[in-house]
Write a protein that holds these residues in place. Structure first.
Motif, PDB file in Angstrom:
ATOM      1  N   THR A  68       0.832  -1.206   0.000  1.00  9.45           N
ATOM      2  CA  THR A  68       0.000   0.000   0.000  1.00  9.45           C
ATOM      3  C   THR A  68       0.863   1.251   0.000  1.00  9.45           C
ATOM      4  O   THR A  68       0.574   2.222  -0.705  1.00  9.45           O
ATOM      5  CB  THR A  68      -0.921   0.013   1.233  1.00  9.45           C
ATOM      6  OG1 THR A  68      -1.797  -1.110   1.158  1.00  9.45           O
ATOM      7  CG2 THR A  68      -1.744   1.292   1.285  1.00  9.45           C
ATOM      8  N   ARG A  71       2.265   1.905  -3.462  1.00 12.01           N
ATOM      9  CA  ARG A  71       1.223   2.363  -4.395  1.00 12.01           C
ATOM     10  C   ARG A  71       0.811   3.792  -4.095  1.00 12.01           C
ATOM     11  O   ARG A  71       0.541   4.574  -5.019  1.00 12.01           O
ATOM     12  CB  ARG A  71       0.015   1.428  -4.325  1.00 12.01           C
ATOM     13  CG  ARG A  71       0.325   0.007  -4.774  1.00 12.01           C
ATOM     14  CD  ARG A  71      -0.879  -0.888  -4.704  1.00 12.01           C
ATOM     15  NE  ARG A  71      -1.821  -0.600  -5.773  1.00 12.01           N
ATOM     16  CZ  ARG A  71      -2.975  -1.260  -5.925  1.00 12.01           C
ATOM     17  NH1 ARG A  71      -3.306  -2.214  -5.063  1.00 12.01           N
ATOM     18  NH2 ARG A  71      -3.795  -0.956  -6.908  1.00 12.01           N
ATOM     19  N   LYS A 164      -5.420   7.002 -12.990  1.00 11.74           N
ATOM     20  CA  LYS A 164      -6.568   6.111 -13.158  1.00 11.74           C
ATOM     21  C   LYS A 164      -6.638   5.020 -12.099  1.00 11.74           C
ATOM     22  O   LYS A 164      -7.716   4.538 -11.766  1.00 11.74           O
ATOM     23  CB  LYS A 164      -6.533   5.483 -14.554  1.00 11.74           C
ATOM     24  CG  LYS A 164      -6.819   6.478 -15.669  1.00 11.74           C
ATOM     25  CD  LYS A 164      -6.861   5.795 -17.021  1.00 11.74           C
ATOM     26  CE  LYS A 164      -7.196   6.794 -18.118  1.00 11.74           C
ATOM     27  NZ  LYS A 164      -7.244   6.143 -19.470  1.00 11.74           N
ATOM     28  N   GLU A 165      -5.486   4.629 -11.541  1.00 14.54           N
ATOM     29  CA  GLU A 165      -5.490   3.544 -10.560  1.00 14.54           C
ATOM     30  C   GLU A 165      -5.848   4.020  -9.158  1.00 14.54           C
ATOM     31  O   GLU A 165      -5.798   3.249  -8.197  1.00 14.54           O
ATOM     32  CB  GLU A 165      -4.128   2.852 -10.528  1.00 14.54           C
ATOM     33  CG  GLU A 165      -2.977   3.685  -9.972  1.00 14.54           C
ATOM     34  CD  GLU A 165      -2.251   4.498 -11.039  1.00 14.54           C
ATOM     35  OE1 GLU A 165      -1.087   4.855 -10.798  1.00 14.54           O
ATOM     36  OE2 GLU A 165      -2.862   4.756 -12.092  1.00 14.54           O
ATOM     37  N   ASN A 166      -6.237   5.293  -8.991  1.00 12.33           N
ATOM     38  CA  ASN A 166      -6.455   5.845  -7.659  1.00 12.33           C
ATOM     39  C   ASN A 166      -7.534   5.107  -6.874  1.00 12.33           C
ATOM     40  O   ASN A 166      -7.455   4.996  -5.654  1.00 12.33           O
ATOM     41  CB  ASN A 166      -6.790   7.338  -7.756  1.00 12.33           C
ATOM     42  CG  ASN A 166      -8.227   7.578  -8.227  1.00 12.33           C
ATOM     43  OD1 ASN A 166      -9.167   7.587  -7.433  1.00 12.33           O
ATOM     44  ND2 ASN A 166      -8.401   7.776  -9.519  1.00 12.33           N
ATOM     45  N   SER A 167      -8.556   4.593  -7.553  1.00 10.39           N
ATOM     46  CA  SER A 167      -9.665   3.937  -6.850  1.00 10.39           C
ATOM     47  C   SER A 167      -9.264   2.591  -6.253  1.00 10.39           C
ATOM     48  O   SER A 167     -10.016   2.004  -5.471  1.00 10.39           O
ATOM     49  CB  SER A 167     -10.849   3.744  -7.799  1.00 10.39           C
ATOM     50  OG  SER A 167     -10.480   2.946  -8.903  1.00 10.39           O
ATOM     51  N   LYS A 168      -8.076   2.096  -6.601  1.00  9.32           N
ATOM     52  CA  LYS A 168      -7.606   0.808  -6.089  1.00  9.32           C
ATOM     53  C   LYS A 168      -6.590   0.959  -4.953  1.00  9.32           C
ATOM     54  O   LYS A 168      -6.091  -0.032  -4.444  1.00  9.32           O
ATOM     55  CB  LYS A 168      -6.961  -0.001  -7.231  1.00  9.32           C
ATOM     56  CG  LYS A 168      -7.860  -0.218  -8.439  1.00  9.32           C
ATOM     57  CD  LYS A 168      -9.075  -1.070  -8.102  1.00  9.32           C
ATOM     58  CE  LYS A 168      -9.905  -1.340  -9.346  1.00  9.32           C
ATOM     59  NZ  LYS A 168     -11.108  -2.143  -9.033  1.00  9.32           N
ATOM     60  N   VAL A 169      -6.305   2.197  -4.579  1.00  9.85           N
ATOM     61  CA  VAL A 169      -5.269   2.445  -3.578  1.00  9.85           C
ATOM     62  C   VAL A 169      -5.898   2.759  -2.223  1.00  9.85           C
ATOM     63  O   VAL A 169      -6.680   3.707  -2.087  1.00  9.85           O
ATOM     64  CB  VAL A 169      -4.344   3.609  -4.013  1.00  9.85           C
ATOM     65  CG1 VAL A 169      -3.293   3.874  -2.947  1.00  9.85           C
ATOM     66  CG2 VAL A 169      -3.688   3.282  -5.340  1.00  9.85           C
ATOM     67  N   VAL A 170      -5.558   1.974  -1.233  1.00 14.91           N
ATOM     68  CA  VAL A 170      -6.092   2.160   0.120  1.00 14.91           C
ATOM     69  C   VAL A 170      -5.456   3.390   0.781  1.00 14.91           C
ATOM     70  O   VAL A 170      -4.246   3.574   0.730  1.00 14.91           O
ATOM     71  CB  VAL A 170      -5.804   0.911   0.983  1.00 14.91           C
ATOM     72  CG1 VAL A 170      -6.263   1.137   2.422  1.00 14.91           C
ATOM     73  CG2 VAL A 170      -6.489  -0.313   0.387  1.00 14.91           C
ATOM     74  N   THR A 194     -14.538  10.055 -10.629  1.00 11.73           N
ATOM     75  CA  THR A 194     -13.651   8.895 -10.631  1.00 11.73           C
ATOM     76  C   THR A 194     -12.179   9.287 -10.611  1.00 11.73           C
ATOM     77  O   THR A 194     -11.382   8.727  -9.861  1.00 11.73           O
ATOM     78  CB  THR A 194     -13.920   8.012 -11.860  1.00 11.73           C
ATOM     79  OG1 THR A 194     -15.295   7.600 -11.832  1.00 11.73           O
ATOM     80  CG2 THR A 194     -13.041   6.766 -11.837  1.00 11.73           C
TER      81      THR A 194
END
Length: 218
Positions: A68, A71, A164-170, A194
């Protein structure tokens, strides 16, 4: 079974500012141990010495998920443009069956104009319109038969383009909010899509908020 260490961990986990200060090694362990003596004693239902609490504090390790953390750094290093818009007003109306029609009329009006900031958010009981203050009269005219709950003027919006990958990062938003709170920046409202994240602040805080967000990229 509860121990002094587990009690200290539970308290610190519920207080992000303390955890941050411990991580940065900018906190007085003795003073913090004295502050925690009463709550820890209540949790264990017995008297606990500050020395034992201080020992638990020194042994405390902030839980870090390596994956985490990597990322998060990647996302912050790849933040896109940061845009600032000032001169905004925030209207709050009670939801009704006719509210959407009023909003549609305002939207039709602003679509014909360039450089107008506009955001509409509908909640369960109320809705918000954030719009350039130059359109204040338009909003008041179109919503004249609606129940207005609030109006806040002299606001600025800071919008961040996210990878774009922000929604997958805790923890992405948590770290943004934490940094802003750490610097004493009060958020009037938050708007997100988004891949965009917008904070609304009072005009007197916009420079500080922009500086905090810009530093995240570093």
């Amino acid at each position: 079974m509860k121990t002094i260490s587990s009690c200290v961990e539970d308290i610190i986990a519920s207080k992000p500012f303390i955890e941050e200060a411990l991580n940065e090694q900018i906190i007085n362990f003795s003073a913090l141990a004295s502050n925690l003596q009463m709550p820890v004693s209540k949790m264990l239902r017995k008297d606990v010495k500050t020395g034992a609490i201080m020992m638990a504090l020194r042994r405390y390790n902030q839980p870090i998920n390596a994956s985490t953390s990597i990322r998060l750094k990647h996302v912050f290093n790849n933040l896109g443009d940061i845009t600032v818009r000032s001169g905004l007003s925030d209207f709050t109306f009670k939801n009704s069956k006719t509210l959407i029609n009023c909003n549609t009329k305002v939207l039709d009006s602003v679509n014909l104009k360039d450089h107008i900031f506009y955001a509409f958010t509908r909640g369960i009981y109320e809705s918000n319109i954030v719009i350039s203050s130059s359109e204040k009269i338009t909003v008041l005219n179109e919503f004249k038969d609606e129940e207005q709950i609030g109006l806040q003027e002299n606001l600025s919006a800071i919008t961040i383009s996210l990878p774009k990958e922000n929604s997958k990062v805790v923890g992405l938003y948590y770290h943004i909010f934490k940094r802003l709170a750490w610097e004493g920046v009060t958020l009037y409202e938050v708007i997100s899509t988004t891949n965009e994240f917008t904070v609304l602040v009072e005009d007197n805080l916009v420079d500080k908020a922009f500086s905090v967000i810009k530093c995240l990229k570093q």
